[in-house]
Write an enzyme that holds these catalytic residues in place. Structure first.
Site, PDB file in Angstrom:
ATOM      1  N   CYS A   3      -5.066  13.181  -7.732  1.00 12.33           N
ATOM      2  CA  CYS A   3      -5.375  11.856  -7.176  1.00 12.33           C
ATOM      3  C   CYS A   3      -4.073  11.064  -7.114  1.00 12.33           C
ATOM      4  O   CYS A   3      -3.423  10.853  -8.142  1.00 12.33           O
ATOM      5  CB  CYS A   3      -6.403  11.150  -8.062  1.00 12.33           C
ATOM      6  N   CYS A   6      -4.029   8.004  -9.413  1.00 10.11           N
ATOM      7  CA  CYS A   6      -3.855   8.355 -10.838  1.00 10.11           C
ATOM      8  C   CYS A   6      -2.392   8.703 -11.111  1.00 10.11           C
ATOM      9  O   CYS A   6      -1.858   8.386 -12.183  1.00 10.11           O
ATOM     10  CB  CYS A   6      -4.781   9.513 -11.224  1.00 10.11           C
ATOM     11  N   ASP A  29       1.072  -1.905  -0.809  1.00  8.73           N
ATOM     12  CA  ASP A  29       0.628  -0.799   0.038  1.00  8.73           C
ATOM     13  C   ASP A  29       1.833  -0.236   0.794  1.00  8.73           C
ATOM     14  O   ASP A  29       2.696  -0.971   1.272  1.00  8.73           O
ATOM     15  CB  ASP A  29      -0.436  -1.291   1.029  1.00  8.73           C
ATOM     16  N   HIS A  45     -10.436   6.267 -13.351  1.00  4.90           N
ATOM     17  CA  HIS A  45     -10.694   6.901 -12.046  1.00  4.90           C
ATOM     18  C   HIS A  45     -12.170   6.776 -11.672  1.00  4.90           C
ATOM     19  O   HIS A  45     -13.011   7.556 -12.114  1.00  4.90           O
ATOM     20  CB  HIS A  45     -10.276   8.376 -12.044  1.00  4.90           C
ATOM     21  N   ASN A  84     -12.861  -0.291   1.222  1.00  5.79           N
ATOM     22  CA  ASN A  84     -13.446   0.714   2.103  1.00  5.79           C
ATOM     23  C   ASN A  84     -14.155   1.734   1.217  1.00  5.79           C
ATOM     24  O   ASN A  84     -13.540   2.296   0.308  1.00  5.79           O
ATOM     25  CB  ASN A  84     -12.354   1.387   2.941  1.00  5.79           C
ATOM     26  N   THR A  92      -9.625   6.503   2.523  1.00  9.66           N
ATOM     27  CA  THR A  92      -8.811   7.721   2.563  1.00  9.66           C
ATOM     28  C   THR A  92      -8.422   8.197   1.159  1.00  9.66           C
ATOM     29  O   THR A  92      -8.195   9.384   0.959  1.00  9.66           O
ATOM     30  CB  THR A  92      -7.519   7.506   3.390  1.00  9.66           C
ATOM     31  N   HIS A  95     -10.097   6.984  -5.003  1.00  8.60           N
ATOM     32  CA  HIS A  95      -9.966   6.266  -6.279  1.00  8.60           C
ATOM     33  C   HIS A  95     -10.137   4.812  -5.883  1.00  8.60           C
ATOM     34  O   HIS A  95      -9.332   4.288  -5.105  1.00  8.60           O
ATOM     35  CB  HIS A  95      -8.579   6.543  -6.893  1.00  8.60           C
ATOM     36  N   HIS A  97     -10.193   1.154  -4.817  1.00 10.77           N
ATOM     37  CA  HIS A  97      -9.074   0.216  -4.694  1.00 10.77           C
ATOM     38  C   HIS A  97      -9.486  -0.947  -3.821  1.00 10.77           C
ATOM     39  O   HIS A  97     -10.323  -0.802  -2.932  1.00 10.77           O
ATOM     40  CB  HIS A  97      -7.838   0.921  -4.114  1.00 10.77           C
ATOM     41  N   HIS A  99      -7.942  -3.915  -1.344  1.00  9.81           N
ATOM     42  CA  HIS A  99      -6.790  -4.394  -0.569  1.00  9.81           C
ATOM     43  C   HIS A  99      -6.775  -5.921  -0.665  1.00  9.81           C
ATOM     44  O   HIS A  99      -7.768  -6.567  -0.301  1.00  9.81           O
ATOM     45  CB  HIS A  99      -6.935  -4.002   0.907  1.00  9.81           C
TER      46      HIS A  99
HETATM   47  P1  AMP Z   1      -8.090   3.250   2.180  1.00  5.68           P
HETATM   48  O1  AMP Z   1      -7.848   3.671   3.602  1.00  5.68           O
HETATM   49  O2  AMP Z   1      -8.961   2.049   2.039  1.00  5.68           O
HETATM   50  O3  AMP Z   1      -8.534   4.415   1.322  1.00  5.68           O
HETATM   51  O4  AMP Z   1      -6.684   2.774   1.632  1.00  5.68           O
HETATM   52  C1  AMP Z   1      -5.718   3.624   1.097  1.00  5.68           C
HETATM   53  C2  AMP Z   1      -4.439   2.874   1.161  1.00  5.68           C
HETATM   54  O5  AMP Z   1      -3.516   3.497   0.284  1.00  5.68           O
HETATM   55  C3  AMP Z   1      -3.787   2.834   2.544  1.00  5.68           C
HETATM   56  O6  AMP Z   1      -3.651   1.484   2.958  1.00  5.68           O
HETATM   57  C4  AMP Z   1      -2.440   3.518   2.318  1.00  5.68           C
HETATM   58  O7  AMP Z   1      -1.405   2.950   3.069  1.00  5.68           O
HETATM   59  C5  AMP Z   1      -2.235   3.337   0.828  1.00  5.68           C
HETATM   60  N1  AMP Z   1      -1.379   4.318   0.189  1.00  5.68           N
HETATM   61  C6  AMP Z   1      -1.452   5.668   0.262  1.00  5.68           C
HETATM   62  N2  AMP Z   1      -0.494   6.237  -0.497  1.00  5.68           N
HETATM   63  C7  AMP Z   1       0.197   5.218  -1.072  1.00  5.68           C
HETATM   64  C8  AMP Z   1       1.315   5.156  -1.964  1.00  5.68           C
HETATM   65  N3  AMP Z   1       1.928   6.271  -2.438  1.00  5.68           N
HETATM   66  N4  AMP Z   1       1.775   3.946  -2.329  1.00  5.68           N
HETATM   67  C9  AMP Z   1       1.175   2.827  -1.869  1.00  5.68           C
HETATM   68  N5  AMP Z   1       0.114   2.814  -1.042  1.00  5.68           N
HETATM   69  C10 AMP Z   1      -0.369   3.998  -0.638  1.00  5.68           C
HETATM   70 ZN    ZN Z   2      -7.560   8.559  -9.523  1.00  8.14          ZN
END
Ligand code: AMP
Ligand code: ZN
Length: 111
Positions: A3, A6, A29, A45, A84, A92, A95, A97, A99
């Protein structure tokens, strides 16, 4: 566990941290959709908002408390919090989160 969030929590993947305590971490982000685009995540998680129940809801409440604190500390003039949940909603990373976005106008209804 494979993950990426994580791995951010453990420090295995570097990030720009904006807040951390014993329960949550917030970081910028990597693909910002607004001038301010911070992700706030619990260190536990939890896969998605569909898994919120009585055992973890206080942790989710804490996420919102942290969002308000960050907004205050950064003097944000209005902000949007987005979660989301599930593939059809565009989740995507599996885990949970939140925004925290600010610094531009946001349309409604969201697309
Ligand atoms: P979601 O599409 O709601 O699952 O959001 C996942 C978010 O994680 C996206 O906005 C990505 O740009 C962000 N993301 C993915 N990998 C990283 C990372 N290594 N550091 C910071 N943000 C990330
Ligand atoms: Zn995780």
């Amino acid at each position: 566990m494979d993950c990426i969030f994580c791995k951010i929590i453990s420090g295995e993947i570097p990030t720009t941290k904006v807040y951390e305590d014993d329960k949550v971490i917030a970081f910028n982000d990597i693909e910002p959709q607004a001038p301010v685009h911070i992700l706030i995540i619990p260190k536990e998680h939890i896969k998605s908002a569909a898994e919120i129940d009585g055992s973890n809801s206080s942790l989710i409440a804490h996420v919102f408390e942290v969002a308000a604190k960050i907004a205050k500390d950064m003097s944000l003039d209005g902000f949007r919090i987005v979660n989301n949940c599930g593939d059809s909603a565009g989740q995507t990373v599996k885990h949970i989160h939140f925004h925290l976005m600010s610094g531009r106008d946001f349309g409604w209804p969201a697309g």
